[in-house]
Design a protein around this motif. Structure first.
Motif, PDB file in Angstrom:
ATOM      1  N   LYS A   1       5.201  37.629 -54.563  1.00 56.78           N
ATOM      2  CA  LYS A   1       5.248  37.597 -53.107  1.00 56.78           C
ATOM      3  C   LYS A   1       6.178  38.681 -52.547  1.00 56.78           C
ATOM      4  N   LYS A   2       5.605  39.611 -51.796  1.00 55.84           N
ATOM      5  CA  LYS A   2       6.390  40.692 -51.207  1.00 55.84           C
ATOM      6  C   LYS A   2       6.800  40.385 -49.764  1.00 55.84           C
ATOM      7  N   LYS A   3       6.359  39.248 -49.236  1.00 53.54           N
ATOM      8  CA  LYS A   3       6.744  38.906 -47.865  1.00 53.54           C
ATOM      9  C   LYS A   3       8.040  38.095 -47.861  1.00 53.54           C
ATOM     10  N   ASN A   4       8.540  37.781 -46.676  1.00 52.79           N
ATOM     11  CA  ASN A   4       9.821  37.089 -46.617  1.00 52.79           C
ATOM     12  C   ASN A   4       9.704  35.653 -47.123  1.00 52.79           C
ATOM     13  N   ILE A   5      10.833  35.108 -47.538  1.00 50.60           N
ATOM     14  CA  ILE A   5      10.854  33.798 -48.189  1.00 50.60           C
ATOM     15  C   ILE A   5      10.480  32.673 -47.225  1.00 50.60           C
ATOM     16  N   LYS A   6      10.805  32.820 -45.946  1.00 50.38           N
ATOM     17  CA  LYS A   6      10.431  31.779 -44.983  1.00 50.38           C
ATOM     18  C   LYS A   6       8.918  31.632 -44.917  1.00 50.38           C
ATOM     19  N   ASN A   7       8.224  32.749 -44.736  1.00 49.67           N
ATOM     20  CA  ASN A   7       6.761  32.695 -44.685  1.00 49.67           C
ATOM     21  C   ASN A   7       6.161  32.243 -46.012  1.00 49.67           C
ATOM     22  N   THR A   8       6.769  32.664 -47.114  1.00 48.35           N
ATOM     23  CA  THR A   8       6.268  32.298 -48.433  1.00 48.35           C
ATOM     24  C   THR A   8       6.309  30.792 -48.651  1.00 48.35           C
ATOM     25  N   LEU A   9       7.401  30.171 -48.254  1.00 46.88           N
ATOM     26  CA  LEU A   9       7.514  28.725 -48.428  1.00 46.88           C
ATOM     27  C   LEU A   9       6.641  27.953 -47.440  1.00 46.88           C
TER      28      LEU A   9
ATOM     29  N   VAL B   1       2.453  28.592 -52.879  1.00 48.87           N
ATOM     30  CA  VAL B   1       3.329  28.447 -54.045  1.00 48.87           C
ATOM     31  C   VAL B   1       3.840  27.014 -54.147  1.00 48.87           C
ATOM     32  N   VAL B   2       4.424  26.531 -53.062  1.00 47.85           N
ATOM     33  CA  VAL B   2       4.923  25.149 -52.999  1.00 47.85           C
ATOM     34  C   VAL B   2       4.214  24.446 -51.859  1.00 47.85           C
ATOM     35  N   ALA B   3       3.655  23.286 -52.117  1.00 42.83           N
ATOM     36  CA  ALA B   3       2.888  22.560 -51.105  1.00 42.83           C
ATOM     37  C   ALA B   3       3.712  21.417 -50.526  1.00 42.83           C
ATOM     38  N   GLY B   4       3.721  21.326 -49.194  1.00 45.91           N
ATOM     39  CA  GLY B   4       4.352  20.181 -48.548  1.00 45.91           C
ATOM     40  C   GLY B   4       5.520  20.511 -47.652  1.00 45.91           C
ATOM     41  N   LEU B   5       6.084  21.706 -47.805  1.00 48.30           N
ATOM     42  CA  LEU B   5       7.224  22.086 -46.972  1.00 48.30           C
ATOM     43  C   LEU B   5       6.747  22.640 -45.633  1.00 48.30           C
ATOM     44  N   GLY B   6       7.504  22.321 -44.575  1.00 51.57           N
ATOM     45  CA  GLY B   6       7.240  22.877 -43.264  1.00 51.57           C
ATOM     46  C   GLY B   6       8.513  23.461 -42.693  1.00 51.57           C
ATOM     47  N   ASN B   7       8.513  23.713 -41.402  1.00 55.37           N
ATOM     48  CA  ASN B   7       9.602  24.434 -40.765  1.00 55.37           C
ATOM     49  C   ASN B   7      10.964  23.764 -40.940  1.00 55.37           C
ATOM     50  N   ILE B   8      11.002  22.455 -40.800  1.00 58.48           N
ATOM     51  CA  ILE B   8      12.281  21.733 -40.879  1.00 58.48           C
ATOM     52  C   ILE B   8      12.905  21.885 -42.254  1.00 58.48           C
ATOM     53  N   TYR B   9      12.153  21.542 -43.285  1.00 58.19           N
ATOM     54  CA  TYR B   9      12.722  21.498 -44.632  1.00 58.19           C
ATOM     55  C   TYR B   9      12.954  22.891 -45.218  1.00 58.19           C
ATOM     56  N   VAL B  10      12.167  23.868 -44.788  1.00 62.69           N
ATOM     57  CA  VAL B  10      12.418  25.238 -45.251  1.00 62.69           C
ATOM     58  C   VAL B  10      13.758  25.734 -44.720  1.00 62.69           C
TER      59      VAL B  10
ATOM     60  N   ILE C   1      20.310  31.473 -48.765  1.00 65.22           N
ATOM     61  CA  ILE C   1      19.319  32.547 -48.774  1.00 65.22           C
ATOM     62  C   ILE C   1      18.859  32.804 -47.344  1.00 65.22           C
ATOM     63  N   HIS C   2      18.954  34.038 -46.890  1.00 65.52           N
ATOM     64  CA  HIS C   2      18.512  34.403 -45.550  1.00 65.52           C
ATOM     65  C   HIS C   2      16.988  34.266 -45.461  1.00 65.52           C
ATOM     66  N   PRO C   3      16.476  33.718 -44.366  1.00 66.91           N
ATOM     67  CA  PRO C   3      15.021  33.509 -44.264  1.00 66.91           C
ATOM     68  C   PRO C   3      14.191  34.780 -44.303  1.00 66.91           C
ATOM     69  N   LEU C   4      14.797  35.936 -43.997  1.00 62.93           N
ATOM     70  CA  LEU C   4      14.053  37.197 -44.035  1.00 62.93           C
ATOM     71  C   LEU C   4      14.157  37.907 -45.381  1.00 62.93           C
ATOM     72  N   SER C   5      14.775  37.261 -46.360  1.00 57.71           N
ATOM     73  CA  SER C   5      14.841  37.841 -47.707  1.00 57.71           C
ATOM     74  C   SER C   5      13.439  38.031 -48.276  1.00 57.71           C
ATOM     75  N   GLN C   6      13.213  39.162 -48.930  1.00 56.07           N
ATOM     76  CA  GLN C   6      11.923  39.384 -49.592  1.00 56.07           C
ATOM     77  C   GLN C   6      11.841  38.477 -50.803  1.00 56.07           C
ATOM     78  N   ALA C   7      10.786  37.691 -50.863  1.00 55.59           N
ATOM     79  CA  ALA C   7      10.691  36.637 -51.876  1.00 55.59           C
ATOM     80  C   ALA C   7      10.882  37.151 -53.300  1.00 55.59           C
ATOM     81  N   ASN C   8      10.265  38.282 -53.625  1.00 64.47           N
ATOM     82  CA  ASN C   8      10.344  38.766 -55.011  1.00 64.47           C
ATOM     83  C   ASN C   8      11.628  39.533 -55.313  1.00 64.47           C
TER      84      ASN C   8
END
Length: 252
Positions: free
Chosen positions: A130-138, A143-152, A161-168
């Motif tokens: 995943k080359k996009k940010n970790i917030k969008n990835t989660l 990759v992981v099923a069930g998480l939404g805005n609150i739990y991320v 971990i900053h939400p704009l971190s590149q996932a990879n």
């Protein structure tokens, strides 16, 4: 939108109310709720017995006799009530049991937290692609099923971990920590019957209890419990995202 802990809470509270009961009649007040054939939904369900309710990620799987399953997604604010009045909610599909991954959105989902397949190695390998940010990835559920805005927001703050971190680009040890915190927070939220921020209620009409445990979500402008820096809020792919600019490191 109800996330995995809220949907699991609905499953647990709805099951004793309807398990073993037989469907006598179906009235489709709001046809757009049903994504499959409307006539089939109305005509085939009467006489079917409700065997149990399963769940995968944010989907409820209402198992019926004669090898049928109603796949239900609560969407933004769906609820189940045993009541004389009728409200519109979510989305439903009537399918053959066992075809969930071939005929519904479940087939596009990653694995669930706290499942045997959700290991640290699985998450490490998943984020490598995943080359996009970790917030969008989660949030994208692949990759992981069930998480939404609150739990991320909560797991990213707990793992610094900053939400704009590149996932990879996130270090392996941090991904392992992220794995553990995802499992921990989801388990805690399920135990407390989910989070009620706006309108979530379980099948008994009760609110969740995890909202009192939220450290980040809904606390913009308040001091971080760890460092005292005020939480900030940004938009990430249109989603409000709260984070600590001091504690949470950005990996690029």
């Amino acid at each position: 939108m109800p996330e995995m802990p809220e949907v699991e809470t609905v499953r647990r509270t709805l099951t004793p109310l309807i398990k073993g009961k037989t469907i006598e009649k179906v009235i489709l007040w709001y046809p757009k709720i049903v994504a499959t054939d409307h006539d089939k939904f109305v005509n085939e369900l009467p006489g079917k017995k409700i065997i149990c309710i399963d769940r995968y990620a944010k989907y409820l799987l209402i198992r019926l006799s004669d090898n049928l399953t109603i796949v239900s997604h609560l969407r933004m604010e769906g609820k189940y009530h045993l009541t004389a009045s009728v409200r519109k909610f979510g989305r439903m599909q009537l399918i053959l049991t066992g075809t969930e991954r071939q005929t519904t959105g479940i087939g596009k989902l990653g694995v669930e937290p706290n499942s045997s397949k959700f290991t640290s190695e699985y998450l490490i390998n998943g984020l490598k692609r995943k080359k996009k940010n970790i917030k969008n990835t989660l949030l994208d559920q692949s990759v992981v099923a069930g998480l939404g805005n609150i739990y991320v927001d909560e797991v990213l703050w707990r793992t610094k971990i900053h939400p704009l971190s590149q996932a990879n680009k996130i270090p392996v040890e941090k991904v392992s920590e992220l794995h553990d915190q995802i499992n921990k927070i989801i388990a805690e939220a399920i135990k407390l019957q989910g989070t009620t921020v706006h309108s979530f209620l379980n099948a008994n009409g009760q609110v969740g209890g995890f909202q009192s445990k939220l450290q980040v979500y809904g606390h913009v402008g308040e001091p971080c419990p760890v460092c005292g820096t005020k939480f900030e809020k940004i938009k990430v792919n249109g989603r409000g995202t709260t984070f600590c600019p001091h504690c949470q490191v950005i990996y690029k």
